[in-house]
Design a protein around this motif. Structure first.
Motif, PDB file in Angstrom:
ATOM      1  N   CYS A  67       0.779  -1.196   0.049  1.00 51.52           N
ATOM      2  CA  CYS A  67      -0.020   0.068   0.005  1.00 51.52           C
ATOM      3  C   CYS A  67       0.781   1.191   0.098  1.00 51.52           C
ATOM      4  CB  CYS A  67      -0.814   0.076   1.259  1.00 51.52           C
ATOM      5  SG  CYS A  67      -2.232  -1.218   1.219  1.00 51.52           S
ATOM      6  N   PHE A  68       1.866   1.136   0.415  1.00 49.81           N
ATOM      7  CA  PHE A  68       3.019   2.389   0.611  1.00 49.81           C
ATOM      8  C   PHE A  68       3.798   2.724  -0.683  1.00 49.81           C
ATOM      9  CE2 PHE A  68       2.051   2.869   4.946  1.00 49.81           C
ATOM     10  CZ  PHE A  68       2.569   3.831   5.452  1.00 49.81           C
ATOM     11  N   VAL A  69       3.427   1.864  -1.764  1.00 50.66           N
ATOM     12  CA  VAL A  69       3.904   1.894  -3.059  1.00 50.66           C
ATOM     13  C   VAL A  69       2.857   1.839  -4.073  1.00 50.66           C
ATOM     14  CG1 VAL A  69       5.761   1.164  -4.561  1.00 50.66           C
ATOM     15  CG2 VAL A  69       6.060   1.007  -2.123  1.00 50.66           C
ATOM     16  N   GLN A  70       2.571   2.995  -4.678  1.00 50.91           N
ATOM     17  CA  GLN A  70       1.484   3.238  -5.797  1.00 50.91           C
ATOM     18  C   GLN A  70       0.070   2.696  -5.095  1.00 50.91           C
ATOM     19  OE1 GLN A  70       4.220   1.600  -9.756  1.00 50.91           O
ATOM     20  NE2 GLN A  70       2.286   0.435  -8.837  1.00 50.91           N
ATOM     21  N   GLY A  71       0.008   2.653  -3.877  1.00 53.85           N
ATOM     22  CA  GLY A  71      -1.433   2.377  -3.129  1.00 53.85           C
ATOM     23  C   GLY A  71      -1.416   0.725  -3.257  1.00 53.85           C
ATOM     24  N   CYS A  72      -2.680   0.245  -2.581  1.00 51.03           N
ATOM     25  CA  CYS A  72      -2.655  -1.027  -2.561  1.00 51.03           C
ATOM     26  C   CYS A  72      -3.207  -1.563  -3.880  1.00 51.03           C
ATOM     27  CB  CYS A  72      -3.894  -1.276  -1.454  1.00 51.03           C
ATOM     28  SG  CYS A  72      -3.519  -0.187  -0.019  1.00 51.03           S
ATOM     29  N   ASP A  73      -2.251  -2.218  -4.978  1.00 53.16           N
ATOM     30  CA  ASP A  73      -2.381  -2.516  -6.122  1.00 53.16           C
ATOM     31  C   ASP A  73      -1.529  -4.069  -6.085  1.00 53.16           C
ATOM     32  OD1 ASP A  73       0.091  -1.725  -6.069  1.00 53.16           O
ATOM     33  OD2 ASP A  73      -0.011  -0.303  -7.721  1.00 53.16           O
ATOM     34  N   ALA A  74      -0.899  -4.665  -5.346  1.00 51.53           N
ATOM     35  CA  ALA A  74       0.013  -6.010  -5.563  1.00 51.53           C
ATOM     36  C   ALA A  74       1.124  -5.564  -6.419  1.00 51.53           C
ATOM     37  CB  ALA A  74      -0.956  -7.033  -5.941  1.00 51.53           C
ATOM     38  N   LEU A 302      -6.980   0.345  -7.156  1.00 50.85           N
ATOM     39  CA  LEU A 302      -7.413   0.502  -8.736  1.00 50.85           C
ATOM     40  C   LEU A 302      -8.691  -0.053  -8.633  1.00 50.85           C
ATOM     41  CD1 LEU A 302      -3.961  -0.657 -10.493  1.00 50.85           C
ATOM     42  CD2 LEU A 302      -5.007   1.637 -10.278  1.00 50.85           C
ATOM     43  N   THR A 303      -9.582   0.459  -8.940  1.00 49.51           N
ATOM     44  CA  THR A 303     -11.004  -0.180  -9.271  1.00 49.51           C
ATOM     45  C   THR A 303     -11.647   0.170 -10.574  1.00 49.51           C
ATOM     46  OG1 THR A 303     -11.998   2.084  -8.504  1.00 49.51           O
ATOM     47  CG2 THR A 303     -11.190   0.376  -6.675  1.00 49.51           C
ATOM     48  N   GLY A 304     -12.900  -0.305 -10.771  1.00 48.68           N
ATOM     49  CA  GLY A 304     -13.645  -0.186 -11.976  1.00 48.68           C
ATOM     50  C   GLY A 304     -12.879  -1.120 -13.041  1.00 48.68           C
ATOM     51  N   THR A 305     -12.329  -0.219 -14.293  1.00 47.14           N
ATOM     52  CA  THR A 305     -11.539  -0.951 -15.273  1.00 47.14           C
ATOM     53  C   THR A 305     -10.494  -0.588 -15.175  1.00 47.14           C
ATOM     54  OG1 THR A 305     -12.135   1.058 -16.702  1.00 47.14           O
ATOM     55  CG2 THR A 305     -13.725  -0.556 -16.703  1.00 47.14           C
ATOM     56  N   SER A 306      -9.688   0.085 -14.126  1.00 44.06           N
ATOM     57  CA  SER A 306      -8.196   0.292 -14.125  1.00 44.06           C
ATOM     58  C   SER A 306      -7.507  -0.875 -13.739  1.00 44.06           C
ATOM     59  CB  SER A 306      -8.095   1.406 -12.814  1.00 44.06           C
ATOM     60  OG  SER A 306      -8.760   2.558 -13.126  1.00 44.06           O
ATOM     61  N   GLY A 307      -6.483  -1.175 -13.979  1.00 42.63           N
ATOM     62  CA  GLY A 307      -5.643  -2.294 -13.910  1.00 42.63           C
ATOM     63  C   GLY A 307      -6.148  -3.693 -14.307  1.00 42.63           C
ATOM     64  N   GLU A 308      -6.016  -4.690 -13.758  1.00 43.06           N
ATOM     65  CA  GLU A 308      -6.633  -5.972 -14.189  1.00 43.06           C
ATOM     66  C   GLU A 308      -6.668  -6.868 -13.085  1.00 43.06           C
ATOM     67  OE1 GLU A 308      -3.320  -7.268 -16.852  1.00 43.06           O
ATOM     68  OE2 GLU A 308      -2.213  -8.113 -15.532  1.00 43.06           O
TER      69      GLU A 308
END
Length: 317
Positions: A67-74, A302-308
């Motif tokens: 979470c501290f890097v780019q947000g909680c996006d794995a 990242l939510t919706g259609t962002s990311g994968e």
């Protein structure tokens, strides 16, 4: 005046973006699309922590470092590619971050029942909560619906993950940049009631600082000599290293914080009273920790259609 106004506008926009993103998360996100997702994650985590209690701390730490890097996006799960250097070899993670194999096992198990549905970012968040519960700590309702990033940032991993050498002002600033309050910072630091740290991360404190209990320092020096032994491990909480409780804060009151950054929370500064409160009330700490974990989990998802939704947490689709 103009710069001050611009700062206020930028900060407000940042806060609005955080609120908008977190509002898209839901505790019931997988109830219909993958109803067995949470029980599957819990089962794998319980097995892993039962095999090695330290794994609970490692899985919890993965969420902080995610979470501290780019947000909680794995992003911290991604291996290096020809187009970017991942975060695994950044200083805070290199030969230190663990639990990737457990995440892999969880992902495989979830994919077998719900292909392409559950994100690696959500797996990290749920595994962190389940790890804490496994070690006797509090539970909280994990908000879900994050998606996975398609890139990582080696540079941000080096700059944005709080270092063990930080003073109180640096800690407050580091967490504030992520939208977290000082109160949440102190609560989240309680994660150090479990887990271990390498000698290299606290050697300077051991031999150079005065606000450390003499008996405590002496007990650590044989395992952490002035020369060598940098990879030797010591528990962050020597009182109950494999149990999630409030002993971490009690240790700080006795100048037995292992890391420089730990003891900074009780060093005559603005957070002393909160540390004292947590040291005397485990229920207050537990409640605040759960709330702070939810806040941290809301950092720029990242939510919706962002990311994968990655099929393999180590690489993009």
């Amino acid at each position: 005046m103009a710069s001050s106004s611009s700062y206020r506008i930028s900060f407000c926009v940042f806060v609005v973006l955080i609120v908008m993103a977190s509002a898209q998360l839901s505790s019931t996100y997988y109830d219909t699309s993958c109803p067995k997702a949470l029980s599957t994650i819990k089962s794998v985590v319980h097995t892993a922590v039962a095999k090695e209690s330290r794994m609970g701390a490692s899985l919890l730490r993965l969420q902080f470092h995610d979470c501290f890097v780019q947000g909680c996006d794995a992003s911290n799960l991604l291996d290096d590619t020809s187009s970017f250097t991942g975060e695994k070899t950044a200083a805070p993670n290199n030969n230190s971050a663990r639990g990737f194999d457990v995440i892999d096992t969880i992902k495989s198990s979830v994919e077998s029942i719900c292909p392409g549905v559950v994100s690696c970012a959500d797996i990290i968040a749920v595994a962190a909560r389940d790890s804490v519960v496994c070690l006797g700590g509090p539970s909280w309702t994990v908000q879900l619906g994050r998606r996975d990033s398609t890139t990582a940032s080696f540079s941000l991993a080096n700059s944005d993950i709080p270092a063990p050498s930080l003073n109180l002002s640096g800690l407050i600033s580091s967490f504030s940049k992520k939208g977290l309050t000082t109160k949440e910072m102190v609560a989240l630091s309680g994660a150090h009631t479990i887990g271990q740290a390498k000698c290299s991360s606290f050697k300077a404190r051991l031999y150079n600082e005065s606000n450390i209990a003499t008996s405590f320092a002496t007990s650590l020096k044989s395992n952490c000599p002035t020369t060598g032994g940098d990879d030797n491990l010591s528990p962050l909480d020597t009182t109950s290293p494999n149990y999630f409780d409030n002993a971490y804060y009690k240790n700080l009151l006795s100048n037995k914080g292992l890391l420089h950054s730990d003891q900074q929370l009780y060093s005559g500064g603005s957070t002393d009273s909160q540390v004292t409160s947590y040291s005397t009330s485990s229920s207050t700490f537990s409640s605040d920790f759960g709330s702070a974990m939810v806040s941290m989990g809301n950092i720029s998802p990242l939510t919706g259609t962002s990311g994968e939704i990655r099929t393999n947490c180590r690489k993009t689709n």
